[in-house]
Design a protein around this motif. Structure first.
Motif, PDB file in Angstrom:
ATOM      1  N   ARG A  37       0.842  -1.188   0.000  1.00  0.00           N
ATOM      2  CA  ARG A  37       0.000   0.000   0.000  1.00  0.00           C
ATOM      3  C   ARG A  37       0.877   1.236   0.000  1.00  0.00           C
ATOM      4  N   ILE A  47       2.751  -5.038   3.078  1.00  0.00           N
ATOM      5  CA  ILE A  47       1.944  -5.337   4.243  1.00  0.00           C
ATOM      6  C   ILE A  47       1.649  -6.818   4.426  1.00  0.00           C
ATOM      7  N   SER A  62       2.066  -3.248  11.268  1.00  0.00           N
ATOM      8  CA  SER A  62       0.979  -2.272  11.220  1.00  0.00           C
ATOM      9  C   SER A  62      -0.380  -2.904  10.939  1.00  0.00           C
ATOM     10  N   VAL A  63      -0.395  -4.117  10.387  1.00  0.00           N
ATOM     11  CA  VAL A  63      -1.669  -4.757  10.045  1.00  0.00           C
ATOM     12  C   VAL A  63      -1.844  -6.117  10.710  1.00  0.00           C
ATOM     13  N   PHE A  67      -5.500  -7.870   9.418  1.00  0.00           N
ATOM     14  CA  PHE A  67      -5.596  -8.233   8.005  1.00  0.00           C
ATOM     15  C   PHE A  67      -5.261  -9.710   7.834  1.00  0.00           C
ATOM     16  N   MET A  82      -9.546  -7.200   5.334  1.00  0.00           N
ATOM     17  CA  MET A  82      -9.103  -6.122   6.211  1.00  0.00           C
ATOM     18  C   MET A  82     -10.194  -5.826   7.222  1.00  0.00           C
ATOM     19  N   LEU A  85     -10.615  -1.608  10.447  1.00  0.00           N
ATOM     20  CA  LEU A  85      -9.876  -0.603   9.687  1.00  0.00           C
ATOM     21  C   LEU A  85      -9.739   0.698  10.460  1.00  0.00           C
ATOM     22  N   LYS A  86      -8.606   1.351  10.242  1.00  0.00           N
ATOM     23  CA  LYS A  86      -8.288   2.604  10.902  1.00  0.00           C
ATOM     24  C   LYS A  86      -8.055   3.684   9.839  1.00  0.00           C
ATOM     25  N   ASP A  89      -5.075   3.405   7.683  1.00  0.00           N
ATOM     26  CA  ASP A  89      -5.032   2.384   6.630  1.00  0.00           C
ATOM     27  C   ASP A  89      -5.385   2.970   5.262  1.00  0.00           C
ATOM     28  N   TYR A  93      -3.941   0.377  -2.511  1.00  0.00           N
ATOM     29  CA  TYR A  93      -3.459  -0.972  -2.253  1.00  0.00           C
ATOM     30  C   TYR A  93      -3.148  -1.670  -3.581  1.00  0.00           C
TER      31      TYR A  93
END
Length: 120
Positions: A37, A47, A62-63, A67, A82, A85-86, A89, A93
């Protein structure tokens, strides 16, 4: 080799999306597949990856835990589920293919990208 990513969109924080990457032009099971991403103003980030030798999966910190990468050989498609989600994010992608069974190889083919936007 063609990779067609889809499934991006606009969601609210805490929601889920599933990205798909349909592949053609190569033997799907011969190569590892990954997701990257790139957020605005930031460098591209790897990721997740799934090895084609043993199905082993890898995730960036981070994921991790949110994910999930998977692949369907019958459909020549790799997915990225996913969850939770934040806003951070939010990014374009990309799916990509490694010219090797293992994720440690070189990513040689890239899809066109799908935009994920997460609102707070």
């Amino acid at each position: 080799v063609q990779l067609q990513a889809s499934g991006g969109g606009l969601v609210q924080a805490g929601e889920s999306l599933r990205l798909s990457c349909a592949a053609s032009g190569f033997t799907f099971d011969d190569y590892a597949k990954g997701w990257f991403r790139q957020a605005p103003g930031k460098e591209r980030e790897g990721i997740s990856c799934i090895s084609s030798s043993d199905g082993r999966t890898y995730y960036a910190d981070s994921v991790k835990g949110r994910f999930t990468i998977s692949s369907d050989s019958a459909k020549n498609t790799v997915y990225l589920q996913m969850d939770s989600l934040k806003p951070e994010d939010t990014a374009v992608y990309y799916c990509a293919v490694v010219i090797d069974y293992y994720c440690s190889g070189t990513y040689a083919y890239w899809g066109q990208g799908t935009l994920v936007t997460v609102s707070s």
